[in-house]
Design a protein around this motif. Sequence first.
Motif, PDB file in Angstrom:
ATOM      1  N   ARG A  75       0.996  -1.292  -0.035  1.00  0.00           N
ATOM      2  CA  ARG A  75       0.145  -0.221  -0.076  1.00  0.00           C
ATOM      3  C   ARG A  75       0.517   1.019  -0.222  1.00  0.00           C
ATOM      4  O   ARG A  75       1.033   2.036  -0.751  1.00  0.00           O
ATOM      5  N   TYR A  76       1.316   1.135   1.240  1.00  0.00           N
ATOM      6  CA  TYR A  76       2.703   2.365   0.469  1.00  0.00           C
ATOM      7  C   TYR A  76       4.774   1.377   1.610  1.00  0.00           C
ATOM      8  O   TYR A  76       4.460   0.841   1.568  1.00  0.00           O
ATOM      9  N   ALA A  77       5.099   2.450   0.724  1.00  0.00           N
ATOM     10  CA  ALA A  77       6.403   2.340   1.060  1.00  0.00           C
ATOM     11  C   ALA A  77       7.738   3.434   1.887  1.00  0.00           C
ATOM     12  O   ALA A  77       7.223   4.037   0.962  1.00  0.00           O
ATOM     13  N   GLY A  81      12.390   6.926   6.008  1.00  0.00           N
ATOM     14  CA  GLY A  81      11.318   8.256   6.476  1.00  0.00           C
ATOM     15  C   GLY A  81      10.487   8.970   4.997  1.00  0.00           C
ATOM     16  O   GLY A  81       9.505   9.910   4.968  1.00  0.00           O
ATOM     17  N   ILE A  82      11.139   8.646   4.204  1.00  0.00           N
ATOM     18  CA  ILE A  82      10.978   9.248   2.875  1.00  0.00           C
ATOM     19  C   ILE A  82       9.772   8.530   1.750  1.00  0.00           C
ATOM     20  O   ILE A  82      10.448   7.407   1.646  1.00  0.00           O
ATOM     21  N   LYS A  83       8.499   8.419   1.526  1.00  0.00           N
ATOM     22  CA  LYS A  83       7.944   7.867   0.904  1.00  0.00           C
ATOM     23  C   LYS A  83       8.217   7.540  -0.671  1.00  0.00           C
ATOM     24  O   LYS A  83       8.275   8.704  -1.253  1.00  0.00           O
ATOM     25  N   ILE A  84       8.715   6.305  -0.930  1.00  0.00           N
ATOM     26  CA  ILE A  84       9.299   5.517  -2.422  1.00  0.00           C
ATOM     27  C   ILE A  84       7.407   5.126  -3.040  1.00  0.00           C
ATOM     28  O   ILE A  84       6.959   4.965  -2.516  1.00  0.00           O
ATOM     29  N   PHE A  91      12.704   1.744 -15.862  1.00  0.00           N
ATOM     30  CA  PHE A  91      12.676   3.376 -15.597  1.00  0.00           C
ATOM     31  C   PHE A  91      13.373   2.680 -14.169  1.00  0.00           C
ATOM     32  O   PHE A  91      13.581   4.596 -13.811  1.00  0.00           O
ATOM     33  N   LEU A  92      14.121   2.723 -13.397  1.00  0.00           N
ATOM     34  CA  LEU A  92      14.013   2.429 -12.040  1.00  0.00           C
ATOM     35  C   LEU A  92      15.549   3.279 -12.198  1.00  0.00           C
ATOM     36  O   LEU A  92      15.688   4.620 -10.671  1.00  0.00           O
ATOM     37  N   ASN A  93      16.917   2.843 -12.702  1.00  0.00           N
ATOM     38  CA  ASN A  93      17.354   3.702 -12.619  1.00  0.00           C
ATOM     39  C   ASN A  93      17.317   5.332 -13.159  1.00  0.00           C
ATOM     40  O   ASN A  93      18.536   6.272 -13.077  1.00  0.00           O
ATOM     41  N   TYR A  94      16.493   5.542 -14.117  1.00  0.00           N
ATOM     42  CA  TYR A  94      16.433   7.076 -13.822  1.00  0.00           C
ATOM     43  C   TYR A  94      15.429   8.142 -13.388  1.00  0.00           C
ATOM     44  O   TYR A  94      14.567   8.655 -13.343  1.00  0.00           O
ATOM     45  N   SER A  95      15.404   7.013 -12.464  1.00  0.00           N
ATOM     46  CA  SER A  95      14.397   7.848 -11.074  1.00  0.00           C
ATOM     47  C   SER A  95      14.552   8.257 -10.213  1.00  0.00           C
ATOM     48  O   SER A  95      16.164   7.719  -9.396  1.00  0.00           O
ATOM     49  N   HIS A  96      14.211   8.680  -9.280  1.00  0.00           N
ATOM     50  CA  HIS A  96      14.273   8.871  -7.981  1.00  0.00           C
ATOM     51  C   HIS A  96      13.306   8.893  -7.244  1.00  0.00           C
ATOM     52  O   HIS A  96      11.739   9.113  -7.175  1.00  0.00           O
ATOM     53  N   ASN A  97      13.595   8.215  -5.193  1.00  0.00           N
ATOM     54  CA  ASN A  97      12.446   7.860  -4.178  1.00  0.00           C
ATOM     55  C   ASN A  97      11.513   7.273  -5.411  1.00  0.00           C
ATOM     56  O   ASN A  97      10.228   7.443  -5.250  1.00  0.00           O
ATOM     57  N   ARG A  98      12.094   5.735  -5.548  1.00  0.00           N
ATOM     58  CA  ARG A  98      10.952   5.341  -6.076  1.00  0.00           C
ATOM     59  C   ARG A  98      11.569   3.684  -6.407  1.00  0.00           C
ATOM     60  O   ARG A  98      12.627   3.479  -5.552  1.00  0.00           O
ATOM     61  N   TYR A  99      10.472   2.373  -5.971  1.00  0.00           N
ATOM     62  CA  TYR A  99      11.099   0.922  -6.175  1.00  0.00           C
ATOM     63  C   TYR A  99      10.591   0.440  -7.342  1.00  0.00           C
ATOM     64  O   TYR A  99       9.536   0.349  -8.155  1.00  0.00           O
ATOM     65  N   ALA A 100      10.882  -1.003  -7.310  1.00  0.00           N
ATOM     66  CA  ALA A 100      10.471  -1.761  -8.586  1.00  0.00           C
ATOM     67  C   ALA A 100      10.270  -3.100  -7.522  1.00  0.00           C
ATOM     68  O   ALA A 100      11.517  -3.493  -6.748  1.00  0.00           O
ATOM     69  N   ILE A 101      10.098  -3.987  -8.559  1.00  0.00           N
ATOM     70  CA  ILE A 101       9.539  -5.001  -7.422  1.00  0.00           C
ATOM     71  C   ILE A 101       9.207  -6.198  -8.247  1.00  0.00           C
ATOM     72  O   ILE A 101       9.609  -6.547  -9.748  1.00  0.00           O
TER      73      ILE A 101
END
Length: 272
Positions: A75-77, A81-84, A91-101
């Motif tokens: 639901r959230y991660a 302390g910072i929401k991602i 696209f992950l390597n070109y992103s910030h404050n992101r996650y991939a499964i």
Amino acid sequence: MTKTLAQIRDTLELTLSLETGDSYIDSQTELDDLQQAYQATADLYDFPHLMRRYGIVLVANLDRYALPATLRKIRYAKLQGIKIFETELEFLNYSHNRYAIDQQQGDIILKPIPTTASTAYTLSNAEAAGNAQTIELSSVSGLTQYEEIFVKAASLVDEFTIVSSIDSTNTTITARLDSAKSASDIIYRASEILDILGYRTVPVLANASDTLLLPDAFDFVIPHYAAMLAYQRLEIFDRADKQKEIWTERARQAFLAYDKNSTGEVTQFSIA
């Protein structure tokens, strides 16, 4: 009143109007039908009863972490302390404050990559559950009053709580513990871990005394889905369709009754 697996099986058998001695009664096929019904019902809505919070301890310069085995959907991660937010792996390597499964490995991959490890505070003694437990730690340096902490239990239950007070002289904190903890269990600051709120999978039903994680009303709902599967197997499709119709409507009614954040669909607005 909460019903056990044995009682839910009885309800299914009554729904199917089975006669004594029928081979379906207490069979593995019956259990498999109920397990499928349990899973299908749990997947139907985002049940708050299946919501769990997980903490993952960070390692410096490591971007990939194994997801908890019981986690079905995030639901959230929050990373330190910072929401991602989720993105596609490409696209992950070109992103910030992101996650991939990574479904193949069962991992979550983080961006940015944590550069510092979670600080560990080790329990000196075993602790009982209680609202104001005095917990002796290896150190209290860096901890602050009222901050949230994550208790990682080696063999018992992980949990989140807050620091009620700190005694630097005796290296102790006071905090609420929902469950007992063992010596050498470790506390981490919630702001220094990967914090995930998500929906858990349902456990496998096996023992006669097992109970559902869903509200009690669903003890009477899932037999209708199981009955649908039984009728489909016998190719009695009109009865199967009727059982699915009953399951869908009763599941909707039960969910609206137990979802405390919802009053159901709004069909009319009025201004006083």
